[in-house]
Design an enzyme around this catalytic site. Structure first.
Site, PDB file in Angstrom:
ATOM      1  N   CYS A   2       0.835  -1.202   0.000  1.00 13.28           N
ATOM      2  CA  CYS A   2       0.000   0.000   0.000  1.00 13.28           C
ATOM      3  C   CYS A   2       0.866   1.247   0.000  1.00 13.28           C
ATOM      4  O   CYS A   2       2.010   1.236   0.444  1.00 13.28           O
ATOM      5  CB  CYS A   2      -0.861   0.015   1.246  1.00 13.28           C
ATOM      6  N   ARG A  27       4.892  -0.021  -6.733  1.00  8.89           N
ATOM      7  CA  ARG A  27       4.832  -0.898  -5.566  1.00  8.89           C
ATOM      8  C   ARG A  27       3.712  -1.928  -5.678  1.00  8.89           C
ATOM      9  O   ARG A  27       3.648  -2.848  -4.867  1.00  8.89           O
ATOM     10  CB  ARG A  27       4.592  -0.061  -4.304  1.00  8.89           C
ATOM     11  N   TRP A  74      -3.027  -2.398  -1.499  1.00  7.69           N
ATOM     12  CA  TRP A  74      -2.695  -3.778  -1.875  1.00  7.69           C
ATOM     13  C   TRP A  74      -3.406  -4.600  -0.818  1.00  7.69           C
ATOM     14  O   TRP A  74      -3.004  -4.610   0.342  1.00  7.69           O
ATOM     15  CB  TRP A  74      -1.183  -3.979  -1.858  1.00  7.69           C
ATOM     16  N   ASN A 100      -1.332   2.027   6.072  1.00  6.02           N
ATOM     17  CA  ASN A 100      -0.507   0.925   5.558  1.00  6.02           C
ATOM     18  C   ASN A 100      -0.172   0.019   6.729  1.00  6.02           C
ATOM     19  O   ASN A 100       0.042   0.525   7.835  1.00  6.02           O
ATOM     20  CB  ASN A 100       0.816   1.444   5.002  1.00  6.02           C
ATOM     21  N   GLY A 101      -0.056  -1.259   6.496  1.00  9.00           N
ATOM     22  CA  GLY A 101       0.328  -2.172   7.574  1.00  9.00           C
ATOM     23  C   GLY A 101      -0.822  -3.108   7.921  1.00  9.00           C
ATOM     24  O   GLY A 101      -1.807  -3.204   7.186  1.00  9.00           O
ATOM     25  N   GLU A 481      14.361 -25.626  -7.607  1.00  9.59           N
ATOM     26  CA  GLU A 481      14.114 -24.183  -7.614  1.00  9.59           C
ATOM     27  C   GLU A 481      15.405 -23.413  -7.947  1.00  9.59           C
ATOM     28  O   GLU A 481      15.373 -22.443  -8.710  1.00  9.59           O
ATOM     29  CB  GLU A 481      13.534 -23.754  -6.253  1.00  9.59           C
ATOM     30  N   LYS A 485      15.766 -20.978 -11.189  1.00  6.49           N
ATOM     31  CA  LYS A 485      16.155 -19.562 -11.087  1.00  6.49           C
ATOM     32  C   LYS A 485      17.268 -19.262 -12.074  1.00  6.49           C
ATOM     33  O   LYS A 485      17.247 -18.258 -12.765  1.00  6.49           O
ATOM     34  CB  LYS A 485      16.629 -19.197  -9.671  1.00  6.49           C
ATOM     35  N   GLU A 488      15.923 -19.362 -15.730  1.00  4.82           N
ATOM     36  CA  GLU A 488      14.975 -18.289 -16.049  1.00  4.82           C
ATOM     37  C   GLU A 488      15.652 -16.969 -16.380  1.00  4.82           C
ATOM     38  O   GLU A 488      15.249 -16.282 -17.310  1.00  4.82           O
ATOM     39  CB  GLU A 488      14.080 -17.997 -14.828  1.00  4.82           C
ATOM     40  N   HIS A 504      22.123 -42.696 -11.935  1.00  3.59           N
ATOM     41  CA  HIS A 504      21.329 -43.413 -12.934  1.00  3.59           C
ATOM     42  C   HIS A 504      21.319 -42.708 -14.290  1.00  3.59           C
ATOM     43  O   HIS A 504      20.408 -42.909 -15.081  1.00  3.59           O
ATOM     44  CB  HIS A 504      19.904 -43.595 -12.418  1.00  3.59           C
ATOM     45  N   LYS A 603       5.112 -12.708 -15.896  1.00  9.50           N
ATOM     46  CA  LYS A 603       4.938 -12.824 -14.450  1.00  9.50           C
ATOM     47  C   LYS A 603       3.701 -13.650 -14.127  1.00  9.50           C
ATOM     48  O   LYS A 603       3.679 -14.419 -13.184  1.00  9.50           O
ATOM     49  CB  LYS A 603       4.828 -11.411 -13.848  1.00  9.50           C
TER      50      LYS A 603
HETATM   51  C1  G6P Z   1       4.957 -18.157 -14.460  1.00 14.08           C
HETATM   52  C2  G6P Z   1       6.085 -17.390 -13.798  1.00 14.08           C
HETATM   53  C3  G6P Z   1       6.720 -18.224 -12.694  1.00 14.08           C
HETATM   54  C4  G6P Z   1       5.664 -18.663 -11.705  1.00 14.08           C
HETATM   55  C5  G6P Z   1       4.520 -19.411 -12.401  1.00 14.08           C
HETATM   56  C6  G6P Z   1       3.353 -19.637 -11.467  1.00 14.08           C
HETATM   57  O1  G6P Z   1       5.452 -19.222 -15.185  1.00 14.08           O
HETATM   58  O2  G6P Z   1       7.062 -17.017 -14.757  1.00 14.08           O
HETATM   59  O3  G6P Z   1       7.695 -17.470 -12.024  1.00 14.08           O
HETATM   60  O4  G6P Z   1       6.245 -19.479 -10.734  1.00 14.08           O
HETATM   61  O5  G6P Z   1       4.022 -18.642 -13.480  1.00 14.08           O
HETATM   62  O6  G6P Z   1       2.812 -18.400 -11.134  1.00 14.08           O
HETATM   63  P1  G6P Z   1       1.836 -18.180  -9.924  1.00 14.08           P
HETATM   64  O7  G6P Z   1       1.419 -16.728 -10.024  1.00 14.08           O
HETATM   65  O8  G6P Z   1       0.681 -19.109 -10.117  1.00 14.08           O
HETATM   66  O9  G6P Z   1       2.588 -18.473  -8.677  1.00 14.08           O
END
Ligand code: G6P
Length: 608
Positions: A2, A27, A74, A100-101, A481, A485, A488, A504, A603
């Site tokens: 927020c 933000r 938010w 905010n908060g 993960e 990262k 990506e 294997h 995103k």
């Molecule tokens: C997209 C993004 C990923 C994310 C995935 C799931 O592929 O690039 O970074 O993990 O969607 O998104 P969500 O909003 O459902 O967590």
């Protein structure tokens, strides 16, 4: 998160407020609103969505005022609707307040207001505060704010106005930033200097538990206990862009670094250490059913799916409920078997991912209890579930998810303990677990100190086009993960594996100098994974180990050791993933990649 903007001075307030809100857009927000006082009358305008939607509602009533407060919301409590948007008013309609908060004890306060005959109209914690300040008002807004804030548990940055005192704005903060810009006979208050800088570079930073009054009498501030505080006017030297990024080069690193705070927010009001209990308000209606569920299916995509895999481990180990994690995109077309007593948990940062939503609908259609673990309040997944837990980690702007992932794992850790405790976990075990969980934000803070080391390691291997990430048990999803990262954002090929699987097949890939990241914290897989370290070394691979502080053995075996603090095994992923986020980030920066907007990625993927 927020944003707050407030103005008092000789100029027209409304354009300054809307301009300020636009400066805070980066933000993230889902609704906006403002309140102004003109000729002793308070007028509020609010709208869901963009600030442009609010601007469309700015009629003559809000023009020519010289005092006003504004907010981008938010959502944390209540969906992003117009009613829930700020500013909120008191029962007399004379006071408006933006906040905010999170007010942790808002339920208790709202009960109190009800006993005083004051009804609440929205689902927000902020309205409770507005009504409380109004209820305590006896001619001094400053005193009423002070009295109300003494009753509040949680965090706040607030700004309030009252038609009986049109010449002042009262602002206060605790754990949520607030800055007062000092102009020529005018003040602009904001939660972020980005909204102030085009007006003035002269600012006063409010401290926690401080109340400021600005307006015709100038600026003065006091503590919550009414002791005067003397403040210095400081000069902001940052550019607007630097401000938005909080001094960081990219949103991704900003979000990595804010994880101690975002995880604190994810746990705020939810860990009751005294009673050794987890309080998840969003699951209250289904707790009984969930505790008795026979099987849990976690479904998600991308990073959220990795969080789900960790959740599977946690729920099975701690709550002893059979659990499986499914890619939403596969699950939705598999005609899955959902029997009576199945619960589906959809995990999504955005709450809008098309595959996750479709998987959720499929399971619901077949009668599953549907739970959401979502960051974006009021999103489609949040609305289509029977109950859920919000992450409360704030908006995530970098495409590569970091703080949302750690938030998801944190929430899953809380759900697992809540179910475990209700099924068989002892008070003592739960106590140990919760106390360790409560330490996590501070331990993440400590872990972030490895940033420079991860940059040096990234530099050394930056030309290598293939990396392996190995982990066992609960660290296997962390390996996935870490590899994701790196892929990506730096476009380096990386593969995550359960360490024992290496022999294997993938072991054939290992050649001289190949970077192999091995996650080796203390725990019951330690000795086994040490074997993997030796297998990699004997084939010439370079081992980058993520290990527990004080581990001398690994120092002798690995080429590089990144240490993280010790934690019970179930909670270790909350720390071991941090160096992997940093490693990927630095690799991408060193390769000159567009870290926040990697090629081909979005995103939020709202198409199949
Ligand atoms: C997209 C993004 C990923 C994310 C995935 C799931 O592929 O690039 O970074 O993990 O969607 O998104 P969500 O909003 O459902 O967590």
């Amino acid at each position: 998160m927020c944003g707050i903007v407030a103005y008092i001075g000789q100029q027209e307030a409304t354009p300054i407020l809307t301009e300020g809100l636009k400066r805070l857009e980066y933000r993230g927000y889902d609704s906006a609103g403002l309140a102004v006082i003109r000729d002793g009358k308070l007028t509020i305008r609010r709208a869901v969505g963009r600030i442009s939607a609010l601007e469309e509602r700015l009629d003559n009533e809000v023009q020519q005022a010289q005092v006003g407060i504004a907010h981008t919301r938010w959502a944390t409590h209540g969906a992003p609707t117009e009613d829930n948007a700020h500013p909120h008013r008191d029962a007399t309609g004379k006071l408006a307040l933006v906040h905010n908060g999170i007010i942790e004890n808002y339920r208790v306060l709202s009960q109190y207001l009800k006993t005083q005959g004051i009804e609440l109209e929205t689902d927000t914690d902020t309205e409770v505060l507005a009504k409380l300040v109004g209820h305590l008002y006896e001619g001094s807004l400053e005193d009423a704010v002070r009295e109300a804030l003494r009753e509040v548990r949680g965090t706040f940055g607030i700004a309030a106005v009252h038609t009986d005192e049109p010449g002042v704005i009262v602002a206060a903060r605790r754990g949520s930033p607030l800055i007062v810009g000092v102009g020529q006979d005018e003040f602009i208050i904001a939660s972020d200097a980005a909204a102030i800088i085009q007006h003035t570079s002269q600012v006063i930073y409010l401290s926690d538990n401080e109340i400021a009054v600005v307006g015709d009498g100038g600026f003065r501030s006091t503590t919550l206990e009414a002791a005067p505080v003397s403040k210095e006017v400081e000069e902001i030297e940052w550019t607007l862009e630097q401000l938005e990024l909080g001094g960081h080069q990219h949103f991704m690193i900003k979000e990595i670094c804010e994880q101690p705070e975002s995880i604190r927010n994810a746990m705020r009001g939810r860990l009751d250490l005294d009673a050794s209990r987890i309080v998840l308000g969003g699951l209250a209606n289904v707790t009984r059913e969930l505790t008795r569920t026979k099987r849990i299916i976690l479904t998600a995509c991308g990073t959220a799916w990795h969080a789900g895999m960790i959740g599977e481990y946690l729920i099975e180990q701690i709550a002893r409920i059979p659990c499986e994690t499914e890619y939403a995109s596969e699950f939705r077309y598999r005609n899955p078997i959902i029997d009576d007593g199945t619960t589906i948990i959809a995990i999504s940062q955005s709450g809008e991912t098309a595959d996750t939503l479709a998987a959720l609908r499929e399971a619901r259609e077949k009668g599953a209890l549907a739970i959401g673990i979502v960051n974006s309040v009021g999103s489609t997944i949040a609305r289509e579930t029977d109950a859920g837990v919000y992450l409360h980690v704030g908006p995530e702007i970098g495409v590569a998810s970091t703080k949302a992932f750690v938030g998801q794992v944190t929430v899953l850790s809380m759900i697992a303990a809540m179910l475990g405790r209700r099924r068989h976990m002892s008070h003592a075990d739960c106590d140990t677990y919760l106390r360790a969980l409560a330490q996590v934000p501070d331990l993440i803070e400590r872990t972030l100190a490895v940033s420079d080391q991860t940059r040096e390691i990234a530099q050394q291997y930056i030309e290598r086009s293939n990396w392996l990430y190995l982990g066992r048990g609960i660290q296997y999803p962390v390996a996935l993960e870490g590899a994701l990262k790196l892929k990506e954002i730096s476009y380096i090929h990386a593969e995550g594996l359960p360490a024992a699987e290496m022999k294997h097949g993938p072991i054939a890939l290992i050649n001289e100098g190949m970077p192999v990241v091995i996650i080796t914290p203390r725990g019951h897989w330690y000795d086994k994974i040490i074997n993997n370290v030796e297998q990699v070394r004997s084939r010439g691979g370079s081992v980058i180990a993520v290990a527990t502080e004080g581990d001398k053995q690994i120092e002798k075996l690995a080429d590089h050791v990144i240490f993280v603090p010790d934690l019970p095994e179930e909670l270790q992923p909350l720390l071991t993933v941090i160096p992997l986020q940093l490693l990927a980030y630095h690799a991408a920066v060193l390769r000159g990649c567009d870290v926040d907007k990697p090629r081909n990625l979005a995103k939020s993927v709202t198409v199949e």
